[in-house]
Design a protein around this motif. Structure first.
Motif, PDB file in Angstrom:
ATOM      1  N   GLY A  54       0.964  -1.268  -0.041  1.00 12.33           N
ATOM      2  CA  GLY A  54      -0.071   0.134   0.093  1.00 12.33           C
ATOM      3  C   GLY A  54       0.732   1.392   0.074  1.00 12.33           C
ATOM      4  O   GLY A  54       0.065   2.243   0.033  1.00 12.33           O
ATOM      5  N   CYS A  55       2.254   0.990  -0.099  1.00 11.86           N
ATOM      6  CA  CYS A  55       3.026   2.320  -0.160  1.00 11.86           C
ATOM      7  C   CYS A  55       3.032   2.714  -1.578  1.00 11.86           C
ATOM      8  O   CYS A  55       3.073   1.950  -2.625  1.00 11.86           O
ATOM      9  CB  CYS A  55       4.369   2.124   0.618  1.00 11.86           C
ATOM     10  SG  CYS A  55       4.298   1.460   2.159  1.00 11.86           S
ATOM     11  N   LEU A  56       3.458   3.940  -1.773  1.00 11.18           N
ATOM     12  CA  LEU A  56       3.737   4.677  -3.161  1.00 11.18           C
ATOM     13  C   LEU A  56       5.066   4.022  -3.577  1.00 11.18           C
ATOM     14  O   LEU A  56       6.080   3.925  -2.997  1.00 11.18           O
ATOM     15  CB  LEU A  56       3.882   6.142  -2.891  1.00 11.18           C
ATOM     16  CG  LEU A  56       2.724   7.059  -2.756  1.00 11.18           C
ATOM     17  CD1 LEU A  56       3.228   8.497  -2.520  1.00 11.18           C
ATOM     18  CD2 LEU A  56       1.647   6.849  -3.769  1.00 11.18           C
ATOM     19  N   ASP A  57       4.872   3.383  -4.921  1.00  7.33           N
ATOM     20  CA  ASP A  57       5.770   2.848  -5.560  1.00  7.33           C
ATOM     21  C   ASP A  57       6.742   3.746  -6.405  1.00  7.33           C
ATOM     22  O   ASP A  57       6.287   4.171  -7.629  1.00  7.33           O
ATOM     23  CB  ASP A  57       5.484   1.674  -6.618  1.00  7.33           C
ATOM     24  CG  ASP A  57       6.564   0.781  -7.042  1.00  7.33           C
ATOM     25  OD1 ASP A  57       7.500   1.066  -7.098  1.00  7.33           O
ATOM     26  OD2 ASP A  57       6.365  -0.259  -7.434  1.00  7.33           O
ATOM     27  N   LYS A  58       7.422   4.733  -5.880  1.00  2.98           N
ATOM     28  CA  LYS A  58       8.134   5.705  -6.542  1.00  2.98           C
ATOM     29  C   LYS A  58       8.984   5.319  -7.661  1.00  2.98           C
ATOM     30  O   LYS A  58       9.183   5.847  -8.690  1.00  2.98           O
ATOM     31  CB  LYS A  58       8.918   6.506  -5.463  1.00  2.98           C
ATOM     32  CG  LYS A  58       8.052   7.505  -4.520  1.00  2.98           C
ATOM     33  CD  LYS A  58       8.890   8.135  -3.565  1.00  2.98           C
ATOM     34  CE  LYS A  58       8.150   8.730  -2.360  1.00  2.98           C
ATOM     35  NZ  LYS A  58       8.804   9.553  -1.517  1.00  2.98           N
ATOM     36  N   LYS A  59       9.810   4.129  -7.430  1.00  2.36           N
ATOM     37  CA  LYS A  59      10.640   3.577  -8.465  1.00  2.36           C
ATOM     38  C   LYS A  59      10.103   3.127  -9.773  1.00  2.36           C
ATOM     39  O   LYS A  59      10.449   3.682 -10.749  1.00  2.36           O
ATOM     40  CB  LYS A  59      11.436   2.448  -7.883  1.00  2.36           C
ATOM     41  CG  LYS A  59      12.677   1.950  -8.589  1.00  2.36           C
ATOM     42  CD  LYS A  59      12.996   0.715  -8.167  1.00  2.36           C
ATOM     43  CE  LYS A  59      14.173  -0.084  -9.251  1.00  2.36           C
ATOM     44  NZ  LYS A  59      14.942  -1.317  -8.529  1.00  2.36           N
ATOM     45  N   LYS A  60       8.835   2.739  -9.397  1.00  4.62           N
ATOM     46  CA  LYS A  60       8.070   2.278 -10.755  1.00  4.62           C
ATOM     47  C   LYS A  60       7.693   3.627 -11.470  1.00  4.62           C
ATOM     48  O   LYS A  60       7.669   3.381 -12.741  1.00  4.62           O
ATOM     49  CB  LYS A  60       6.943   1.303 -10.463  1.00  4.62           C
ATOM     50  CG  LYS A  60       6.376   0.955 -11.375  1.00  4.62           C
ATOM     51  CD  LYS A  60       5.200  -0.119 -11.077  1.00  4.62           C
ATOM     52  CE  LYS A  60       4.252  -0.468 -12.513  1.00  4.62           C
ATOM     53  NZ  LYS A  60       3.404  -1.596 -11.968  1.00  4.62           N
ATOM     54  N   MET A  61       6.938   4.501 -10.763  1.00  5.77           N
ATOM     55  CA  MET A  61       6.429   5.660 -11.371  1.00  5.77           C
ATOM     56  C   MET A  61       7.604   6.242 -12.056  1.00  5.77           C
ATOM     57  O   MET A  61       7.266   7.014 -13.220  1.00  5.77           O
ATOM     58  CB  MET A  61       5.893   6.496 -10.280  1.00  5.77           C
ATOM     59  CG  MET A  61       4.563   6.096 -10.063  1.00  5.77           C
ATOM     60  SD  MET A  61       3.441   7.145  -8.751  1.00  5.77           S
ATOM     61  CE  MET A  61       4.483   7.068  -7.204  1.00  5.77           C
ATOM     62  N   ILE A  62       8.896   6.474 -11.591  1.00  6.40           N
ATOM     63  CA  ILE A  62       9.850   7.207 -12.163  1.00  6.40           C
ATOM     64  C   ILE A  62      10.551   6.401 -13.586  1.00  6.40           C
ATOM     65  O   ILE A  62      10.678   7.018 -14.547  1.00  6.40           O
ATOM     66  CB  ILE A  62      11.002   7.352 -11.093  1.00  6.40           C
ATOM     67  CG1 ILE A  62      10.654   8.419  -9.984  1.00  6.40           C
ATOM     68  CG2 ILE A  62      12.349   7.840 -11.892  1.00  6.40           C
ATOM     69  CD1 ILE A  62      11.566   8.447  -8.926  1.00  6.40           C
TER      70      ILE A  62
END
Length: 499
Positions: free
Chosen positions: A110-118
């Motif tokens: 449920g945490c933001l997947d910053k790596k995937k979004m970047i």
């Protein structure tokens, strides 16, 4: 096969009809130019299509489905994306955060997947050939990068219909060419576009078909290949259309603004003497230094070296407020970030600058301000229902006219106009040209920065061409033409002379 059909659409605000039984048909895999003057109803129709405004009457069919009470979310889910002229980005967020806002990727915890979004943002930019760092804060981007980010953001979620409202306003020639390549590639894959623009060369270069509105009514539609810019313009503005040169030669006064070895952020070694009552065009490729010079003259930035003298006075410790007190005014190019006060009405936006100068007065006379507003409304042909309406209720072109009135209201002697006809239709442009010449005849001194050479040809006594931060050539009125200016703007003239 048609992707979009809008039939007999009607919309009124406070009993005033804005759309009167208009129609629009967009085919799959085409670029459709939606044309008309400011206030013709183009943006209102797009806001009806995207669920911002409910329609009063009419039918909408998209991708074979009839749309009843459409909402903003529903239109997005259907694959309709609207890239507004006034960019809707959050400056305090990073690039990738803007792209995925309310559509964030999350991990299984449920945490933001910053790596995937970047990574996804990087992939998108690679595919589109856009040079933007996904981790960069949006406030650090150039205006042209923000424009490309807004378009990229819409494309990421596989829009079937992309509405582009004046998308090239902040782009240079190379960026425009790149954007058109993107559009043409997506068109081949079946994406459709509604292209709203006042730039005829771009309309005829990019579009397949067109629809013209005037005063909220459908005027005509057809294939771009079967018409001409002159015919389309006449449809847009009616019988008032005139393509005549408005320039008038005038006697000029003494030097009122002088720059000597003037250097600052984005420009250097500027030497320029401007006479009272003259109209000076500043131009060059985007980022060549002309806009940056204007900002320094107005006190937005500080000069590094050199001297500026205005009305016989050496300008030291220069700021925006001291510039205003010294009767220098500036119409900024990016009105959303530098001019619009969205929570104020039209009247308040107009008298803002004058009352900044006269802050010592105990009260504002609303009656007097309304009288001034009526004068400028008639002079500039501002299309507005009431001065009590919010400034955001106006089209972009009419907002620009209000901001021009804002500075005329200060009785400034030197007017710096940075891209003054940005987002303004051809009919209103002619009115602005005549107004600029009339102001010059009254003794006002006007500097105009624009990338559109025909504008300079219509009004300027002479033109300073910038290249790489310096004035590379000053052309007299009779010497100004697009080929000559472009030769100096790109340094081709110097290369030719050096052979």
């Amino acid at each position: 096969m048609s992707l979009l059909q809008m039939k007999n659409i009607c919309k009124s605000f406070s009993g005033v009809p804005v759309l009167k039984n208009v129609q629009l048909t967009v085919e799959k895999g085409e670029v459709h130019a939606l044309l008309g003057e400011n206030g013709a109803g183009k943006s209102t129709l797009m806001n009806v299509l995207t669920g911002v405004f409910p329609r009063d009457k009419g039918e909408i069919e998209f991708d074979g489905k009839e749309l009843k009470n459409i909402t903003i979310k529903q239109s997005e889910n259907l694959g309709i994306a609207f890239v507004h002229q006034e960019l809707n980005l959050f400056n305090d967020l990073k690039v990738y955060e803007n792209i995925f806002l309310q559509k964030e990727y999350t991990t299984k915890f449920g945490c933001l997947d910053k790596k995937k979004m970047i990574q996804e943002a990087e992939r998108l930019f690679r595919e589109l050939g856009v040079d933007i760092d996904p981790t960069q804060q949006v406030s650090k981007l150039k205006t042209s990068q923000k424009q490309l980010l807004e378009i990229s953001k819409a494309l990421f979620f596989k829009a079937k219909l992309l509405i582009l409202d004046e998308p090239t306003t902040s782009l240079n020639n190379d960026e425009v060419a790149h954007l058109f390549d993107i559009v043409n590639n997506l068109k081949k894959k079946g994406t459709s576009f509604i292209f709203i623009s006042h730039k005829m060369p771009e309309i005829f270069r990019l579009s397949d078909r067109y629809t013209v509105f005037r005063n909220g009514e459908f005027i005509g539609a057809g294939n771009i290949k079967d018409t001409t810019p002159e015919d389309v313009t006449r449809m847009m503005v009616g019988e008032k259309y005139s393509d005549q040169d408005v320039y008038e030669k005038r006697s000029l006064g003494d030097i009122i603004l002088e720059l000597k070895d003037f250097s600052g952020e984005g420009f250097r070694n500027i030497n320029l003497a401007v006479k009272k009552g003259s109209i000076v065009g500043l131009t060059g490729l985007q980022g060549a230094g002309s806009s940056e010079l204007m900002q320094c003259i107005f006190g937005v930035t500080r000069a590094y070296s050199g001297e500026m003298r205005a009305m016989g006075k050496v300008m030291r410790d220069h700021s925006i407020h001291t510039a205003m007190k010294d009767q220098i005014a500036m119409l900024a190019s990016n009105r959303k970030e530098n001019s619009v006060i969205p929570d104020m009405n039209i009247l308040e936006n107009m008298y803002l600058s004058e009352h900044t100068l006269s802050a010592w007065k105990p009260a504002i006379s609303k009656k007097k301000e309304i009288e001034r507003y009526k004068k400028y409304k008639e002079m500039l042909n501002i299309k507005a229902n009431s001065c009590e309406d919010l400034i955001t209720s106006l089209s972009g072109g009419n907002q620009q006219k209000v901001f021009l009135a804002r500075w005329l209201n200060t009785d400034a002697e030197i007017l710096l106009l940075d891209n003054p006809t940005q987002g303004i239709d051809v009919g209103a442009k002619a009115e602005i040209y005549k107004l600029i010449l009339e102001l010059a005849k009254q003794g006002k001194t006007i500097l105009i920065n624009t990338l559109e050479i025909p504008e300079i040809q219509k009004v300027a006594d002479y033109c300073a061409v910038f290249y790489n931060g310096e004035i590379i050539k000053v052309l007299e009125h009779q010497e100004i033409d697009e080929m000559t200016v472009m030769m100096y703007s790109t340094n081709a003239a110097q290369a030719e002379e050096g052979k």
